[in-house]
Design a protein around this motif. Structure first.
Motif, short mmCIF file in Angstrom:
data_model
loop_
_atom_site.label_atom_id
_atom_site.label_comp_id
_atom_site.label_asym_id
_atom_site.label_seq_id
_atom_site.Cartn_x
_atom_site.Cartn_y
_atom_site.Cartn_z
N MET A 267 -13.60 14.15 26.20
CA MET A 267 -12.68 14.81 25.30
C MET A 267 -13.33 16.07 24.73
SD MET A 267 -10.99 11.65 23.19
CE MET A 267 -12.57 10.97 22.71
N SER A 268 -12.57 17.11 24.60
CA SER A 268 -13.09 18.36 24.09
C SER A 268 -12.95 18.40 22.58
CB SER A 268 -12.33 19.55 24.71
OG SER A 268 -10.96 19.46 24.39
N THR A 269 -13.80 19.18 21.93
CA THR A 269 -13.72 19.34 20.49
C THR A 269 -13.40 20.79 20.18
OG1 THR A 269 -15.38 17.63 20.16
CG2 THR A 269 -14.98 19.11 18.32
N PRO A 270 -12.28 21.06 19.51
CA PRO A 270 -11.86 22.44 19.25
C PRO A 270 -12.70 23.06 18.15
CG PRO A 270 -10.32 20.90 18.25
CD PRO A 270 -11.33 20.08 18.97
N MET A 271 -13.80 23.74 18.52
CA MET A 271 -14.72 24.28 17.54
C MET A 271 -14.09 25.38 16.69
SD MET A 271 -17.30 22.38 17.97
CE MET A 271 -18.50 23.19 16.94
N SER A 272 -12.97 26.00 17.15
CA SER A 272 -12.32 27.06 16.40
C SER A 272 -11.39 26.52 15.32
CB SER A 272 -11.54 27.97 17.35
OG SER A 272 -10.54 27.22 18.04
N LEU A 273 -11.15 25.23 15.31
CA LEU A 273 -10.25 24.62 14.35
C LEU A 273 -10.79 24.81 12.93
CD1 LEU A 273 -7.73 22.81 13.85
CD2 LEU A 273 -9.27 20.86 14.01
N ASP A 274 -9.93 25.30 12.03
CA ASP A 274 -10.30 25.51 10.63
C ASP A 274 -9.37 24.68 9.76
OD1 ASP A 274 -11.04 26.31 8.13
OD2 ASP A 274 -10.62 28.45 8.42
N LEU A 275 -9.87 23.56 9.29
CA LEU A 275 -9.02 22.66 8.51
C LEU A 275 -8.69 23.22 7.13
CD1 LEU A 275 -10.50 19.15 9.39
CD2 LEU A 275 -8.30 20.09 10.07
N THR A 276 -9.46 24.19 6.65
CA THR A 276 -9.14 24.79 5.36
C THR A 276 -7.87 25.62 5.44
OG1 THR A 276 -10.51 26.76 5.77
CG2 THR A 276 -11.57 24.86 4.72
N GLN A 277 -7.51 26.06 6.64
CA GLN A 277 -6.30 26.87 6.84
C GLN A 277 -5.18 26.08 7.52
OE1 GLN A 277 -6.23 29.99 5.58
NE2 GLN A 277 -8.34 29.64 4.89
N ALA A 278 -5.46 24.85 7.88
CA ALA A 278 -4.49 24.07 8.65
C ALA A 278 -3.52 23.32 7.74
CB ALA A 278 -5.22 23.07 9.55
N ARG A 279 -2.40 22.90 8.32
CA ARG A 279 -1.45 22.02 7.66
C ARG A 279 -1.56 20.65 8.31
NH1 ARG A 279 3.28 22.73 9.00
NH2 ARG A 279 4.33 21.82 7.18
N LEU A 280 -1.50 19.62 7.48
CA LEU A 280 -1.52 18.25 7.99
C LEU A 280 -0.18 17.59 7.66
CD1 LEU A 280 -4.68 18.92 7.78
CD2 LEU A 280 -4.96 16.46 7.78
N LYS A 281 0.55 17.28 8.69
CA LYS A 281 1.88 16.70 8.51
C LYS A 281 1.83 15.21 8.81
CE LYS A 281 6.70 17.11 10.00
NZ LYS A 281 7.65 17.82 10.90
N ARG A 282 2.35 14.43 7.88
CA ARG A 282 2.34 12.99 8.09
C ARG A 282 3.30 12.58 9.20
NH1 ARG A 282 2.97 8.19 3.50
NH2 ARG A 282 2.60 6.44 4.95
N GLN A 283 2.81 11.73 10.08
CA GLN A 283 3.60 11.19 11.17
C GLN A 283 3.96 9.73 10.86
OE1 GLN A 283 4.19 13.39 14.06
NE2 GLN A 283 3.52 14.67 12.34
N PRO A 284 4.84 9.11 11.65
CA PRO A 284 5.15 7.69 11.40
C PRO A 284 3.89 6.83 11.47
CG PRO A 284 6.76 8.65 12.90
CD PRO A 284 5.69 9.69 12.71
N ASP A 285 3.80 5.87 10.56
CA ASP A 285 2.66 4.95 10.57
C ASP A 285 2.65 4.13 11.85
OD1 ASP A 285 2.20 5.86 8.01
OD2 ASP A 285 2.91 4.04 7.01
N ILE A 286 1.45 3.69 12.22
CA ILE A 286 1.31 2.73 13.31
C ILE A 286 1.11 1.36 12.68
CG2 ILE A 286 -0.06 1.99 15.29
CD1 ILE A 286 -0.93 4.91 15.63
N GLN A 287 1.96 0.42 13.06
CA GLN A 287 1.86 -0.94 12.55
C GLN A 287 1.21 -1.81 13.60
OE1 GLN A 287 2.99 -1.16 9.40
NE2 GLN A 287 2.13 -3.22 9.15
N LEU A 288 0.02 -2.31 13.30
CA LEU A 288 -0.68 -3.15 14.26
C LEU A 288 0.07 -4.48 14.42
CD1 LEU A 288 -3.40 -2.72 15.79
CD2 LEU A 288 -4.43 -4.25 14.13
N PRO A 289 0.46 -4.83 15.64
CA PRO A 289 1.20 -6.08 15.83
C PRO A 289 0.34 -7.30 15.57
CG PRO A 289 0.64 -5.11 17.95
CD PRO A 289 0.23 -4.12 16.91
N GLY A 290 0.99 -8.41 15.28
CA GLY A 290 0.26 -9.67 15.09
C GLY A 290 0.18 -10.13 13.65
N GLY A 291 0.87 -9.43 12.76
CA GLY A 291 0.88 -9.87 11.36
C GLY A 291 -0.19 -9.21 10.52
#
Length: 271
Positions: free
Chosen positions: A1-25
């Motif tokens: 897997m590659s790592t995007p070294m140019s990514l700047d999280l201080t300028q990024a937006r983080l949008k919430r996606q649907p939660d993942i519900q682990l099956p099995g209770g």
């Protein structure tokens, strides 16, 4: 897997996606690791197993039962994971063709807290001296943290490794993050009022480290080069009691598991 070294999280937006519900209770998720762009390795002590989770379908595609409770988990290469099991054991697990199988087991000298992989070795943190050890894949001790600096730690519970091989240790007893090199030489220590009882930690790039600030209900971004921290996600983003997390560079997603028995993984898309 590659790592995007140019990514700047201080300028990024983080949008919430649907939660993942682990099956099995209801279960408690101890740790997460990215196996492939669409697959997570989940440490599930409630069911005494490690599971491979399809993030898109929310389905467990493989699991392996363990002789003990699994806690910390990390990948050592594309096809192998290491899992802390119980007090002093590390279980190696083969990850291939969406199947998990047990490999060799290592026994270490102390009570394990954290676990990560750096280059061709494992780095283990303990609940007492020597605090940190780098060990080979067959269990041989390669390096130990200098005992003269033993006051550096109290509860070094989570660790991560950057693409360049540096190791970051999250210590909820000292409210600090410590950076060491591959030989476990002390490089830097980071503190901030934003960091309260830090738990899970993951490296996005060499200079962007995400930390679960447990008591602050937030995810903190640490930038070692400038010795600065900022809040990336908080309560308004659905963060509550964050315990473990990981980052997928291929899909630019952050996965967060809280310290609850809800079997829920929260997902955030970086854009």
């Amino acid at each position: 897997m590659s790592t995007p070294m140019s990514l700047d999280l201080t300028q990024a937006r983080l949008k919430r996606q649907p939660d993942i519900q682990l099956p099995g209770g209801a279960c408690f998720i101890e740790d997460l690791a990215v196996v492939s762009p669409d697959m997570l390795l989940v440490s599930n002590p409630s069911q005494q197993c490690v599971q491979q989770l399809d993030c898109l379908k929310g389905e467990v595609v493989s699991e392996v039962q363990l002789q003990g409770y699994p806690y910390r988990a990390c990948l050592t290469d594309r096809n192998t994971a290491a899992v802390r099991v119980g007090d002093r054991r590390i279980q190696m697990i083969k990850v291939k063709d969406k199947t998990l199988t047990k490999g060799r087991e290592l026994t270490v000298s102390g009570s394990i807290y954290g676990l990560t992989s750096s280059r061709n070795s494992l780095v283990v943190s303990y609940c007492s001296q020597p605090w940190l050890e780098a060990i080979s894949m067959d269990g041989k001790v390669l390096h130990q943290f200098d005992k003269l600096k033993s006051q550096q730690f109290k509860s070094p519970y989570f660790m991560c490794t950057t693409p360049g091989g540096s190791v970051f240790i999250s210590d909820y007893g000292t409210n600090a993050i410590t950076k060491v090199d591959e030989q476990l030489n002390l490089l830097q220590t980071f503190t901030s009022p934003l960091l309260q009882e830090p738990r899970g930690i993951t490296a996005v790039t060499e200079d962007q480290i995400l930390v679960c600030s447990y008591s602050n209900n937030s995810i903190v971004l640490l930038q070692p080069s400038t010795n600065t921290m900022s809040t990336l996600l908080g309560e308004d983003d659905g963060i509550e009691d964050p315990y473990s997390l990981t980052y997928c560079p291929d899909h630019k997603k952050v996965y967060v598991a809280p310290s609850s028995y809800t079997a829920t993984i929260k997902v955030y898309q970086v854009s």
